[in-house]
Design a protein around this motif. Structure first.
Motif, PDB file in Angstrom:
ATOM      1  N   MET A   1     -18.460   7.628   5.935  1.00 44.64           N
ATOM      2  CA  MET A   1     -17.452   6.467   5.042  1.00 44.64           C
ATOM      3  C   MET A   1     -17.507   6.190   4.182  1.00 44.64           C
ATOM      4  SD  MET A   1     -15.361   4.611   6.863  1.00 44.64           S
ATOM      5  CE  MET A   1     -15.627   4.657   8.532  1.00 44.64           C
ATOM      6  N   SER A   2     -16.071   6.257   3.103  1.00 45.46           N
ATOM      7  CA  SER A   2     -16.297   5.480   1.935  1.00 45.46           C
ATOM      8  C   SER A   2     -16.699   3.510   1.846  1.00 45.46           C
ATOM      9  CB  SER A   2     -14.841   5.703   1.684  1.00 45.46           C
ATOM     10  OG  SER A   2     -14.480   5.544   0.481  1.00 45.46           O
ATOM     11  N   SER A   3     -16.977   3.738   0.669  1.00 37.40           N
ATOM     12  CA  SER A   3     -17.501   2.315   0.647  1.00 37.40           C
ATOM     13  C   SER A   3     -16.414   1.846  -0.210  1.00 37.40           C
ATOM     14  CB  SER A   3     -18.558   2.164  -0.916  1.00 37.40           C
ATOM     15  OG  SER A   3     -18.215   3.003  -1.363  1.00 37.40           O
ATOM     16  N   LYS A   4     -15.115   2.695  -0.387  1.00 39.50           N
ATOM     17  CA  LYS A   4     -14.003   2.000  -1.148  1.00 39.50           C
ATOM     18  C   LYS A   4     -13.283   0.956   0.508  1.00 39.50           C
ATOM     19  CE  LYS A   4     -13.566   4.209  -5.302  1.00 39.50           C
ATOM     20  NZ  LYS A   4     -12.001   5.295  -5.704  1.00 39.50           N
ATOM     21  N   LYS A   5     -12.607  -0.552  -0.095  1.00 39.66           N
ATOM     22  CA  LYS A   5     -11.657  -1.125   0.946  1.00 39.66           C
ATOM     23  C   LYS A   5     -10.360  -1.103   0.511  1.00 39.66           C
ATOM     24  CE  LYS A   5     -12.046  -5.742   2.733  1.00 39.66           C
ATOM     25  NZ  LYS A   5     -12.581  -6.893   3.861  1.00 39.66           N
ATOM     26  N   ALA A   6      -9.692  -1.105   1.022  1.00 36.42           N
ATOM     27  CA  ALA A   6      -7.900  -1.826   0.789  1.00 36.42           C
ATOM     28  C   ALA A   6      -8.071  -2.562   1.856  1.00 36.42           C
ATOM     29  CB  ALA A   6      -7.333   0.099   1.126  1.00 36.42           C
ATOM     30  N   VAL A   7      -6.985  -3.852   1.530  1.00 40.21           N
ATOM     31  CA  VAL A   7      -6.190  -4.365   1.629  1.00 40.21           C
ATOM     32  C   VAL A   7      -4.578  -4.480   2.340  1.00 40.21           C
ATOM     33  CG1 VAL A   7      -5.817  -6.944   1.516  1.00 40.21           C
ATOM     34  CG2 VAL A   7      -7.860  -6.452   1.382  1.00 40.21           C
ATOM     35  N   VAL A   8      -4.324  -4.909   3.327  1.00 35.53           N
ATOM     36  CA  VAL A   8      -2.975  -4.582   3.626  1.00 35.53           C
ATOM     37  C   VAL A   8      -2.089  -5.746   3.818  1.00 35.53           C
ATOM     38  CG1 VAL A   8      -0.987  -3.717   4.724  1.00 35.53           C
ATOM     39  CG2 VAL A   8      -3.520  -2.225   4.195  1.00 35.53           C
ATOM     40  N   ILE A   9      -1.175  -6.244   2.943  1.00 34.66           N
ATOM     41  CA  ILE A   9      -0.527  -7.578   2.751  1.00 34.66           C
ATOM     42  C   ILE A   9       0.925  -6.961   4.158  1.00 34.66           C
ATOM     43  CG2 ILE A   9       0.553  -9.280   1.832  1.00 34.66           C
ATOM     44  CD1 ILE A   9      -0.847  -8.500  -0.643  1.00 34.66           C
ATOM     45  N   GLY A  10       0.401  -7.622   5.744  1.00 40.07           N
ATOM     46  CA  GLY A  10       1.497  -7.466   6.269  1.00 40.07           C
ATOM     47  C   GLY A  10       1.744  -6.223   7.523  1.00 40.07           C
ATOM     48  N   ALA A  11       1.377  -6.594   8.507  1.00 40.43           N
ATOM     49  CA  ALA A  11       1.952  -5.844   9.740  1.00 40.43           C
ATOM     50  C   ALA A  11       3.390  -5.221   9.890  1.00 40.43           C
ATOM     51  CB  ALA A  11       1.107  -6.696  10.651  1.00 40.43           C
ATOM     52  N   GLY A  12       3.747  -4.948   9.311  1.00 36.11           N
ATOM     53  CA  GLY A  12       5.597  -3.850   9.558  1.00 36.11           C
ATOM     54  C   GLY A  12       4.582  -2.918   9.918  1.00 36.11           C
ATOM     55  N   ILE A  13       5.247  -1.513  10.102  1.00 38.99           N
ATOM     56  CA  ILE A  13       5.235  -0.623  10.543  1.00 38.99           C
ATOM     57  C   ILE A  13       4.799   0.340   9.085  1.00 38.99           C
ATOM     58  CG2 ILE A  13       7.477   0.284  10.407  1.00 38.99           C
ATOM     59  CD1 ILE A  13       7.587   2.076  12.588  1.00 38.99           C
ATOM     60  N   ALA A  14       5.400  -0.044   7.836  1.00 40.25           N
ATOM     61  CA  ALA A  14       4.526   0.659   7.340  1.00 40.25           C
ATOM     62  C   ALA A  14       3.359  -0.142   6.898  1.00 40.25           C
ATOM     63  CB  ALA A  14       5.601   0.517   6.258  1.00 40.25           C
ATOM     64  N   GLY A  15       3.110  -1.140   6.567  1.00 38.69           N
ATOM     65  CA  GLY A  15       2.013  -1.400   6.458  1.00 38.69           C
ATOM     66  C   GLY A  15       0.469  -0.886   7.333  1.00 38.69           C
ATOM     67  N   ILE A  16       1.370  -1.036   8.928  1.00 40.85           N
ATOM     68  CA  ILE A  16      -0.150  -0.255   9.911  1.00 40.85           C
ATOM     69  C   ILE A  16       0.048   1.027   9.176  1.00 40.85           C
ATOM     70  CG2 ILE A  16      -0.318   0.480  12.052  1.00 40.85           C
ATOM     71  CD1 ILE A  16       1.375  -2.615  12.681  1.00 40.85           C
ATOM     72  N   ALA A  17       0.900   1.832   9.074  1.00 40.40           N
ATOM     73  CA  ALA A  17       0.715   3.808   8.889  1.00 40.40           C
ATOM     74  C   ALA A  17       0.121   3.238   7.058  1.00 40.40           C
ATOM     75  CB  ALA A  17       2.453   3.513   8.664  1.00 40.40           C
ATOM     76  N   ALA A  18       0.197   2.357   6.975  1.00 40.07           N
ATOM     77  CA  ALA A  18      -0.368   3.443   5.416  1.00 40.07           C
ATOM     78  C   ALA A  18      -2.070   2.447   5.222  1.00 40.07           C
ATOM     79  CB  ALA A  18       0.092   1.654   4.629  1.00 40.07           C
ATOM     80  N   ALA A  19      -2.630   1.549   6.606  1.00 37.61           N
ATOM     81  CA  ALA A  19      -3.592   1.477   6.948  1.00 37.61           C
ATOM     82  C   ALA A  19      -4.510   2.304   7.726  1.00 37.61           C
ATOM     83  CB  ALA A  19      -3.215   0.230   7.932  1.00 37.61           C
ATOM     84  N   ILE A  20      -3.777   2.960   8.409  1.00 36.61           N
ATOM     85  CA  ILE A  20      -4.010   4.511   9.055  1.00 36.61           C
ATOM     86  C   ILE A  20      -3.774   5.643   8.449  1.00 36.61           C
ATOM     87  CG2 ILE A  20      -3.189   6.615  11.002  1.00 36.61           C
ATOM     88  CD1 ILE A  20      -1.499   3.569  12.265  1.00 36.61           C
ATOM     89  N   ARG A  21      -3.100   5.861   7.678  1.00 36.18           N
ATOM     90  CA  ARG A  21      -3.518   6.880   6.550  1.00 36.18           C
ATOM     91  C   ARG A  21      -5.245   7.180   5.324  1.00 36.18           C
ATOM     92  NH1 ARG A  21      -0.013  10.801   5.589  1.00 36.18           N
ATOM     93  NH2 ARG A  21       1.829  10.560   7.595  1.00 36.18           N
ATOM     94  N   LEU A  22      -4.544   5.703   5.404  1.00 33.43           N
ATOM     95  CA  LEU A  22      -6.611   5.207   4.823  1.00 33.43           C
ATOM     96  C   LEU A  22      -7.333   5.267   4.808  1.00 33.43           C
ATOM     97  CD1 LEU A  22      -5.108   2.778   1.526  1.00 33.43           C
ATOM     98  CD2 LEU A  22      -5.528   4.908   1.320  1.00 33.43           C
TER      99      LEU A  22
END
Length: 489
Positions: A1-22
């Motif tokens: 598991m990477s030690s890096k963290k990503a924050v996504v602003i907004g749970a629209g379909i693109a935000g959820i998709a970006a979160a899944i990919r990361l």
């Protein structure tokens, strides 16, 4: 598991998709959403035993959704099932003409040549041209980060460069369609596709005639459990990947260290992150979350013309209409006058083109027995300070008069449940600037190239996805924006 963290602003379909990919890449991902539930514009309404998909109602290119499950090593059908439509849409014209757009090309051509004066050659030429535009633009523009002129100096880019005239960017959609077809009903049929990204067919470039290929050439689909099932399926997958959702959690600020994003502030709390992705409308991202850094704002981008908005009536109808299907269009008698009213006068036309989506046609439990759930939408201008109360009231009356006449039934007497969504509500609920559904309009040949990029040019580690940025609005393009972001990261 990477030690890096990503924050996504907004749970629209693109935000959820970006979160899944990361998350699949190994990032620890946390999503912050201002509303009480995920989905953004792709939401649902439950009222008086009726269920409505509140926003997008048409599914094309479902493979982009399947990709997310497959990327995580899952079977898409375990989370989300859909069916291809045999009838894409039914059309009702002011002169009494009725057309059924069949998915089968032979049946579609037969329908058009039987009920209009158009010929098969014109239909086939349009289909071929639309497919060509898609083949030339998809690998260079839709599926990649916009990289300026250097994009043209790739193998795919050179192919596009050598076929620029086929993109039809120097004339409008309407001009292209008027030359293609001799029957004005078919010109209006194909002009309508400009509304798929909130634009004006009398101003948008002919390149947008790519859109019919996505629907008629590649198929239209319906999720078996309704459009919101896309969100519930993706949220389930995201949870299994360890993505944390925070609802009722408006982001106050994107935190910078110089010109590097280092996290966000949420309800006064600092959340540190290596990557920040905004699925929020780009206008609000800068003017709200980065308001203390005006010198970093892309002023030209933020001042571009916004797309159209919508006025939606969610009606519970105490009857079933056999002549209607899942998707239905009731055209205005004067399309040019309608678009002039929207774009030049910034007002609602008295004889609007009306779209009705009835998901209970394919999912009966969306309405009580003997009833239908009508999602009734017209295109209206974005919110630039109009007094909407009276125009909305007048539009409701005009829509009911129009539908009652064409259906030979007093529709007003059949409404047993009602909710209304106007541009003010769209702006407030989804933080879409001016209530514009698709971010910027595409009403010039250069508009598509002026959309905000998916990676900030001035702020390191800040990325953007969703309908207000490249490559554009609508579910497929929003999903592609998430893919582009993940690849850039």
């Amino acid at each position: 598991m990477s030690s890096k963290k990503a924050v996504v602003i907004g749970a629209g379909i693109a935000g959820i998709a970006a979160a899944i990919r990361l998350a699949v890449k190994g990032y620890a991902v946390e999503i912050f959403e201002v509303n009480t539930s995920p989905g953004g514009k792709l939401a649902e309404i439950n009222k008086d035993k009726f269920r409505f998909d509140a926003g997008p109602s048409l599914l094309t290119l479902p493979q982009y959704i399947d990709d997310l499950f497959e990327l995580a090593g899952k079977k898409p059908a375990d989370y989300f099932e859909y069916q291809q439509l045999d009838v894409i849409c039914k059309y009702f014209y002011a002169d009494g003409t009725k057309l059924t757009a069949y998915a089968d090309r032979e049946k579609f051509e037969q329908e058009i040549t039987t009920h209009t004066t158009e010929n098969r050659d014109a239909l086939r030429n349009q289909a071929a041209k639309s497919a060509t535009i898609y083949e030339l633009t998809s690998p260079v523009f839709l599926e990649r980060a916009f990289g300026g002129l250097k994009m043209l100096f790739t193998k795919a880019g050179l192919k596009t460069l050598l076929n620029l005239e086929k993109l039809d960017a120097t004339r409008t959609m309407h001009e292209a369609n008027q030359q293609m077809f001799k029957d004005e009903r078919m010109v209006q049929f194909y002009d309508r596709y400009a509304t798929y990204n909130g634009s004006n067919p009398y101003a948008a470039p002919g390149t947008l005639n790519v859109i019919p290929h996505l629907e008629q050439g590649m198929g239209a689909y319906f999720p078996n459990e309704g459009m919101y099932a896309i969100i519930t399926g993706l949220v389930k997958l995201a949870g299994e990947l360890g993505i944390k959702f925070n609802y009722n959690s408006p982001v106050d600020e994107i935190l910078l260290d110089g010109k590097t994003a280092k996290g966000v502030k949420v309800l006064g709390n600092v959340i540190n992150a290596d990557i920040v992705i905004s699925n929020m409308d780009v206008w609000f991202t800068y003017n709200t979350l980065l308001k203390n850094h005006p010198k970093l704002h892309p002023q030209k981008t933020l001042k571009q013309e916004r797309s159209s908005s919508a006025l939606v009536f969610y009606w519970g109808i105490n009857k079933k209409f056999s002549q209607l299907d899942l998707h239905n269009i009731f055209f205005s008698a004067d399309y040019k006058a309608e678009f002039d009213q929207i774009w030049k006068e910034k007002n609602i036309y008295h004889d609007p083109t009306v779209y009705i989506n009835i998901s209970s046609k394919l999912r009966p439990k969306d309405a009580p027995p003997g009833c239908e759930n009508w999602f009734v939408m017209i295109i209206v201008p974005s919110n630039s300070g109009q007094n909407w109360d009276e125009p909305v009231k007048a539009a409701r009356a005009n829509i009911l008069t129009k539908l009652s006449g064409l259906l030979n039934e007093d529709v007003s007497k059949l409404i047993i449940s009602e909710s209304i969504l106007d541009p003010r509500d769209i702006e407030t609920r989804t933080l879409s600037y001016q209530g514009s559904i698709y971010g910027n309009s595409s009403n010039s040949q250069f508009a598509a190239f002026m959309r905000h990029r998916n990676q900030s040019a001035q702020i390191k580690n800040l990325y953007f996805c969703g309908g207000s940025v490249h490559p554009g609005g609508g579910i497929p393009l929003c999903l592609l924006s998430a893919k582009i972001v993940s690849e850039a990261i």
